[in-house]
Design a protein around this motif. Structure first.
Motif, mmCIF file in Angstrom:
data_model
loop_
_atom_site.group_PDB
_atom_site.id
_atom_site.type_symbol
_atom_site.label_atom_id
_atom_site.label_comp_id
_atom_site.label_asym_id
_atom_site.label_seq_id
_atom_site.Cartn_x
_atom_site.Cartn_y
_atom_site.Cartn_z
ATOM 1 N N GLY A 193 0.861 -1.205 -0.052
ATOM 2 C CA GLY A 193 0.083 0.020 0.131
ATOM 3 C C GLY A 193 0.986 1.415 -0.110
ATOM 4 O O GLY A 193 1.247 1.572 -1.067
ATOM 5 N N CYS A 253 0.538 1.499 6.562
ATOM 6 C CA CYS A 253 -0.943 1.068 6.203
ATOM 7 C C CYS A 253 -1.227 -0.339 6.575
ATOM 8 O O CYS A 253 -2.268 -0.903 6.757
ATOM 9 C CB CYS A 253 -1.212 1.139 4.960
ATOM 10 N N SER A 291 -0.784 -2.922 4.975
ATOM 11 C CA SER A 291 -1.372 -3.856 3.782
ATOM 12 C C SER A 291 -0.341 -5.156 3.679
ATOM 13 O O SER A 291 -0.431 -5.994 3.141
ATOM 14 C CB SER A 291 -1.888 -3.571 2.567
ATOM 15 N N ASN A 318 5.626 -5.146 9.373
ATOM 16 C CA ASN A 318 5.228 -4.746 8.076
ATOM 17 C C ASN A 318 6.437 -5.193 7.232
ATOM 18 O O ASN A 318 7.642 -4.659 7.333
ATOM 19 C CB ASN A 318 5.277 -3.214 7.927
ATOM 20 N N CYS A 373 -6.445 -4.665 1.899
ATOM 21 C CA CYS A 373 -6.140 -4.736 3.250
ATOM 22 C C CYS A 373 -6.294 -6.130 3.863
ATOM 23 O O CYS A 373 -5.668 -6.344 5.150
ATOM 24 C CB CYS A 373 -6.979 -3.675 4.164
ATOM 25 N N THR A 374 -7.154 -6.942 3.068
ATOM 26 C CA THR A 374 -7.426 -8.030 3.908
ATOM 27 C C THR A 374 -6.463 -8.897 4.580
ATOM 28 O O THR A 374 -6.589 -9.506 5.522
ATOM 29 C CB THR A 374 -8.484 -8.763 3.067
ATOM 30 N N MET A 420 -4.915 -7.495 7.311
ATOM 31 C CA MET A 420 -5.646 -7.363 8.611
ATOM 32 C C MET A 420 -6.229 -8.738 9.175
ATOM 33 O O MET A 420 -6.214 -8.989 10.618
ATOM 34 C CB MET A 420 -7.306 -6.821 7.942
ATOM 35 N N ASN A 428 -3.574 -1.108 10.996
ATOM 36 C CA ASN A 428 -3.875 -1.587 9.402
ATOM 37 C C ASN A 428 -5.192 -0.803 8.866
ATOM 38 O O ASN A 428 -6.149 -0.682 9.690
ATOM 39 C CB ASN A 428 -4.450 -3.050 9.657
ATOM 40 N N CYS A 481 -7.960 0.443 6.335
ATOM 41 C CA CYS A 481 -8.972 -0.071 5.364
ATOM 42 C C CYS A 481 -9.651 1.070 4.864
ATOM 43 O O CYS A 481 -10.235 2.081 5.326
ATOM 44 C CB CYS A 481 -9.949 -0.821 6.110
ATOM 45 N N ARG A 482 -9.733 1.520 3.314
ATOM 46 C CA ARG A 482 -10.416 2.561 2.735
ATOM 47 C C ARG A 482 -11.998 2.108 2.451
ATOM 48 O O ARG A 482 -12.568 2.957 1.984
ATOM 49 C CB ARG A 482 -9.749 2.734 1.534
ATOM 50 N N TYR A 506 -14.394 -0.362 8.691
ATOM 51 C CA TYR A 506 -14.019 -1.209 9.953
ATOM 52 C C TYR A 506 -15.073 -1.678 10.667
ATOM 53 O O TYR A 506 -14.771 -3.118 11.367
ATOM 54 C CB TYR A 506 -13.351 -0.395 10.938
#
Ligand code: FES
Ligand code: FES
Length: 169
Positions: free
Chosen positions: A48, A54, A56, A67, A111-112, A115, A141, A143-144, A148
């Motif tokens: 990301g 982020c 991701s 990360n 993001c999954t 996450m 983490n 998420c766009r 959430y």
């Protein structure tokens, strides 16, 4: 074990990925994220921001959530890495993967993987987290898409399922 005699600046680096011993040749400062995606074909971890903001690209390194965009691969030498590809057991999804699917915790999916690995890390430390503890555990983490709520519900659902089946995450 890592062999430092490689040519052209690349090193032989050994690590375990999703339970399998892997030997790769890489520059010591190559990002673990790139090695996973480009060398090992494990594209679950996503890029990301590329700056540690982020989540991701999250993976577990010796059980610690990291990360992978910030980890030089040399730092991962000798470690045990778990990526999203290592969670399912054959055709059987991990309880968190099932819960994300059923609760709508995944939309675009970027993001999954991160996450879910953050959630694995959380549930390993706190098998019965409160909603606030889930939010805190996933706070690295971003998420766009989902807002959430469904993600937090998915983790709570997985924790309930796990405690009723007494399975491990
Ligand atoms: S891509 Fe690694 S934290 Fe954003
Ligand atoms: S589902 Fe799209 S960023 Fe989270």
């Amino acid at each position: 074990m890592t062999d430092f005699r490689g040519s052209h600046g690349k090193l032989e680096i050994s690590l375990t990925v999703n339970g399998e011993p892997r030997n790769i040749r890489a520059y010591p400062m190559e990002r673990l994220l790139d090695v996973l995606r480009l060398e090992l074909g494990l594209t679950g971890a996503k890029e990301g921001c590329g700056e540690g903001e982020c989540g991701s690209c999250s993976v577990l390194m010796d059980g610690v959530l990291v990360n992978s965009c910030l980890v030089p691969v040399l730092q991962a030498a000798g470690s045990s890495i778990v990526t999203i590809e290592g969670l399912a057991s054959g055709d059987t999804l991990h309880v968190l993967q099932e819960a994300f699917l059923e609760c709508g915790g995944a939309q675009c999916g970027i993001c999954t993987p991160g996450m879910i690995l953050a959630a694995v890390h959380l549930l390993n430390a706190k098998p019965k987290p409160t909603m606030d503890e889930i939010r805190e555990g996933l706070s690295g983490n971003l998420c766009r898409c989902t807002g959430y709520t469904q993600i937090v519900e998915a983790v709570a659902d997985a924790a309930r399922r796990r405690s009723s089946s007494r399975s491990t995450v």
